[in-house]
Write a protein that holds these residues in place. Structure first.
Motif, PDB file in Angstrom:
ATOM      1  N   GLU A 108       6.576   8.214   3.087  1.00  0.00           N
ATOM      2  CA  GLU A 108       6.208   6.856   2.696  1.00  0.00           C
ATOM      3  C   GLU A 108       7.436   5.968   2.512  1.00  0.00           C
ATOM      4  N   THR A 125       1.577   6.571  -6.884  1.00  0.00           N
ATOM      5  CA  THR A 125       0.490   7.513  -7.167  1.00  0.00           C
ATOM      6  C   THR A 125       0.972   8.958  -7.011  1.00  0.00           C
ATOM      7  N   LEU A 126       1.733   9.219  -5.961  1.00  0.00           N
ATOM      8  CA  LEU A 126       2.275  10.570  -5.756  1.00  0.00           C
ATOM      9  C   LEU A 126       3.187  10.971  -6.909  1.00  0.00           C
ATOM     10  N   GLU A 181       6.343  11.545  -0.442  1.00  0.00           N
ATOM     11  CA  GLU A 181       7.196  10.426  -0.827  1.00  0.00           C
ATOM     12  C   GLU A 181       8.200  10.130   0.281  1.00  0.00           C
ATOM     13  N   GLN A 187       2.544   1.618  -3.440  1.00  0.00           N
ATOM     14  CA  GLN A 187       1.552   2.066  -4.415  1.00  0.00           C
ATOM     15  C   GLN A 187       1.242   3.552  -4.220  1.00  0.00           C
ATOM     16  N   ARG A 188       1.184   3.966  -2.966  1.00  0.00           N
ATOM     17  CA  ARG A 188       0.936   5.380  -2.646  1.00  0.00           C
ATOM     18  C   ARG A 188       2.055   6.251  -3.209  1.00  0.00           C
ATOM     19  N   ASN A 191      -2.819  15.294  -4.089  1.00  0.00           N
ATOM     20  CA  ASN A 191      -2.453  14.668  -2.832  1.00  0.00           C
ATOM     21  C   ASN A 191      -3.513  15.086  -1.822  1.00  0.00           C
ATOM     22  N   ASP A 243       0.254  12.991   2.487  1.00  0.00           N
ATOM     23  CA  ASP A 243       1.441  12.138   2.591  1.00  0.00           C
ATOM     24  C   ASP A 243       2.511  12.635   1.630  1.00  0.00           C
ATOM     25  N   ILE A 268       0.838  -1.201   0.000  1.00  0.00           N
ATOM     26  CA  ILE A 268       0.000   0.000   0.000  1.00  0.00           C
ATOM     27  C   ILE A 268       0.878   1.258   0.000  1.00  0.00           C
ATOM     28  N   LYS A 269       1.915   1.258   0.825  1.00  0.00           N
ATOM     29  CA  LYS A 269       2.816   2.421   0.890  1.00  0.00           C
ATOM     30  C   LYS A 269       3.525   2.633  -0.448  1.00  0.00           C
TER      31      LYS A 269
END
Length: 182
Positions: free
Chosen positions: A71, A55-56, A68, A51-52, A62, A66, A48-49
């Protein structure tokens, strides 16, 4: 140790220290509640982190604030938690480790991961310095998918490294990303 390796090691330890400080604060807030996490749960959280992060990197939106950097730091800490769980086993209930005990285990796994980084960095000639952070993110995601497959195979591999080696690689790639971002 040559000057370039000393420089890398100083940067590496600086970023790891920041991650450790976050881990220490979270242990103060939450105790050792993470001790009940099974490896697939940690892997999923790391996925999940990652993938986040992707996405960023791909969008301008955002909605939750969060970063980068935050994460990638979480990937380091969850990776170390996974290595601790491999070493000592998953607790079936909250076992209330002291902050000192948590940090002792953290430091042991961090030192082993750093030693691996030095060996690989020697052999690969610091190739990561020429990589884009987005490429490192993709490599981390690939390693997480590999871990998931190994977990689905009940830990059995034919020719591949086990999950612990993959977690260590993810930790090192995340720290390299922190160095590049900072």
């Amino acid at each position: 140790m040559n000057e370039q390796i000393q420089h890398t090691l100083a940067q590496y330890r600086n970023e790891l220290t920041k991650c450790r400080e976050t881990f220490e604060k979270k242990v103060q807030d939450y105790g050792s509640s993470w001790r009940i996490l099974r490896l697939p749960s940690i892997t999923d959280q790391m996925y999940i982190k990652a993938q986040r992060i992707r996405t960023l990197q791909e969008t301008d939106k955002n909605m939750v604030g969060d970063s980068e950097v935050g994460e990638f730091g979480a990937l380091v800490n969850y990776g170390i938690i996974a290595l601790i769980q491999i070493e000592v086993g998953v607790s079936q209930q909250a076992d209330n480790w002291s902050p000192e005990r948590c940090l002792e285990h953290y430091d042991t796994q961090a030192a082993a991961t750093e030693a691996l980084m030095l060996r690989k960095n020697h052999d690969y000639g610091e190739a990561w310095r020429d990589m884009r952070v987005s490429s490192i993110t993709d490599i981390i995601l690939t390693k997480l998918l590999r871990i998931k497959q190994i977990e689905n195979n009940k830990g059995k591999t034919l020719v591949s490294e086990g999950v612990d080696a993959n977690y260590k690689d993810i930790i090192n790639y995340a720290i390299f990303s922190l160095i590049l971002l900072n």
